[in-house]
Design a protein around this motif. Sequence first.
Motif, PDB file in Angstrom:
ATOM      1  N   LYS A  77      42.991   0.260  56.412  1.00 45.76           N
ATOM      2  CA  LYS A  77      42.372   1.544  56.087  1.00 45.76           C
ATOM      3  C   LYS A  77      42.893   2.090  54.762  1.00 45.76           C
ATOM      4  O   LYS A  77      42.121   2.651  53.963  1.00 45.76           O
ATOM      5  CB  LYS A  77      42.645   2.545  57.215  1.00 45.76           C
ATOM      6  CG  LYS A  77      42.110   3.947  56.962  1.00 45.76           C
ATOM      7  CD  LYS A  77      40.618   3.933  56.694  1.00 45.76           C
ATOM      8  CE  LYS A  77      39.820   3.550  57.919  1.00 45.76           C
ATOM      9  NZ  LYS A  77      38.347   3.679  57.701  1.00 45.76           N
ATOM     10  N   ASP A  80      41.127   0.322  51.995  1.00 47.51           N
ATOM     11  CA  ASP A  80      39.747   0.805  51.864  1.00 47.51           C
ATOM     12  C   ASP A  80      39.693   2.169  51.185  1.00 47.51           C
ATOM     13  O   ASP A  80      38.805   2.433  50.364  1.00 47.51           O
ATOM     14  CB  ASP A  80      39.082   0.882  53.237  1.00 47.51           C
ATOM     15  CG  ASP A  80      38.787  -0.492  53.815  1.00 47.51           C
ATOM     16  OD1 ASP A  80      38.652  -1.440  53.020  1.00 47.51           O
ATOM     17  OD2 ASP A  80      38.685  -0.626  55.050  1.00 47.51           O
ATOM     18  N   THR A  83      40.248   1.647  47.561  1.00 49.67           N
ATOM     19  CA  THR A  83      39.032   1.067  46.973  1.00 49.67           C
ATOM     20  C   THR A  83      37.975   2.128  46.746  1.00 49.67           C
ATOM     21  O   THR A  83      37.313   2.166  45.704  1.00 49.67           O
ATOM     22  CB  THR A  83      38.471  -0.027  47.901  1.00 49.67           C
ATOM     23  OG1 THR A  83      39.463  -1.033  48.104  1.00 49.67           O
ATOM     24  CG2 THR A  83      37.230  -0.670  47.294  1.00 49.67           C
ATOM     25  N   TYR A 125      29.967   2.514  51.631  1.00 54.35           N
ATOM     26  CA  TYR A 125      30.730   1.265  51.468  1.00 54.35           C
ATOM     27  C   TYR A 125      31.161   0.662  52.804  1.00 54.35           C
ATOM     28  O   TYR A 125      30.842  -0.499  53.097  1.00 54.35           O
ATOM     29  CB  TYR A 125      31.941   1.513  50.556  1.00 54.35           C
ATOM     30  CG  TYR A 125      33.061   0.507  50.702  1.00 54.35           C
ATOM     31  CD1 TYR A 125      32.926  -0.781  50.183  1.00 54.35           C
ATOM     32  CD2 TYR A 125      34.242   0.843  51.363  1.00 54.35           C
ATOM     33  CE1 TYR A 125      33.955  -1.709  50.326  1.00 54.35           C
ATOM     34  CE2 TYR A 125      35.264  -0.074  51.501  1.00 54.35           C
ATOM     35  CZ  TYR A 125      35.118  -1.348  50.983  1.00 54.35           C
ATOM     36  OH  TYR A 125      36.128  -2.265  51.132  1.00 54.35           O
ATOM     37  N   PRO A 126      31.858   1.404  53.693  1.00 53.42           N
ATOM     38  CA  PRO A 126      32.260   0.789  54.965  1.00 53.42           C
ATOM     39  C   PRO A 126      31.080   0.476  55.866  1.00 53.42           C
ATOM     40  O   PRO A 126      31.096  -0.523  56.603  1.00 53.42           O
ATOM     41  CB  PRO A 126      33.189   1.841  55.592  1.00 53.42           C
ATOM     42  CG  PRO A 126      32.790   3.128  54.963  1.00 53.42           C
ATOM     43  CD  PRO A 126      32.358   2.789  53.581  1.00 53.42           C
ATOM     44  N   SER A 136      35.325  -4.854  55.920  1.00 53.65           N
ATOM     45  CA  SER A 136      35.508  -4.194  54.638  1.00 53.65           C
ATOM     46  C   SER A 136      36.547  -5.002  53.868  1.00 53.65           C
ATOM     47  O   SER A 136      37.089  -5.987  54.384  1.00 53.65           O
ATOM     48  CB  SER A 136      36.002  -2.764  54.854  1.00 53.65           C
ATOM     49  OG  SER A 136      37.252  -2.791  55.540  1.00 53.65           O
TER      50      SER A 136
END
Length: 214
Positions: A77, A80, A83, A125-126, A136
């Motif tokens: 997480k 992500d 990102t 995105y996710p 992801s």
Amino acid sequence: MKPEEIYVQQVLRHIVRGPVRDQIEAELRGHIADRIERGGGAEDAIRSLGDPQALAESYLSAVPMRKPPHVRRLLAKIVDLVTVFLLPCIVFYVWWTTAAHKESEPVWIGFAAAYVLALGFSCWYPILMEYRTGQSLGKRLFGLQVVTEKGARIGLGQAIVRQLPILLQVFTIDWLFALFTDRRQRAFELLSKTRVVDVGEAARPTVTVAPAVV
């Protein structure tokens, strides 16, 4: 396209990409070819195998699903989140270092563009990554994958429901569920009938056609 090829693709549509999917594909193609060689037609072989989704779930029931370690889920997480916010920062930096904004464009335009990009990217995105591949970037790095409770590929609606805690600002309560549920599922994972499984360095299980279709 041949009927057996169409059927194989229909089955594979319900299975996330990876070594297990490749093994199931080889097993399924071999089973259909064997039926045809024994004198049956492709239609008979397909009919005996039944519904593509049911067959995919039958295959996947032989694949053990390991619970994910909490630490690796947290690290995934974090990756992500980095990102999600890194791209807007790069966009703002590029805009800031160009000569265009220094002459006429106020600074708030760059901040607004970066904010809108971060908001949209963090939402989609996710969702799109988990829907398309079950992973992801963070989950891929730490050997985690999102599947349905039966081990199949998740649908777009399920991918959206998984991300609702962020939009509703209830992610803390949502994450607490993972500490107490048997499969380490978040609240909205229970609601969407999905789960995260550990696929890092997993042993390659032997998958076979369900007894009902042999």
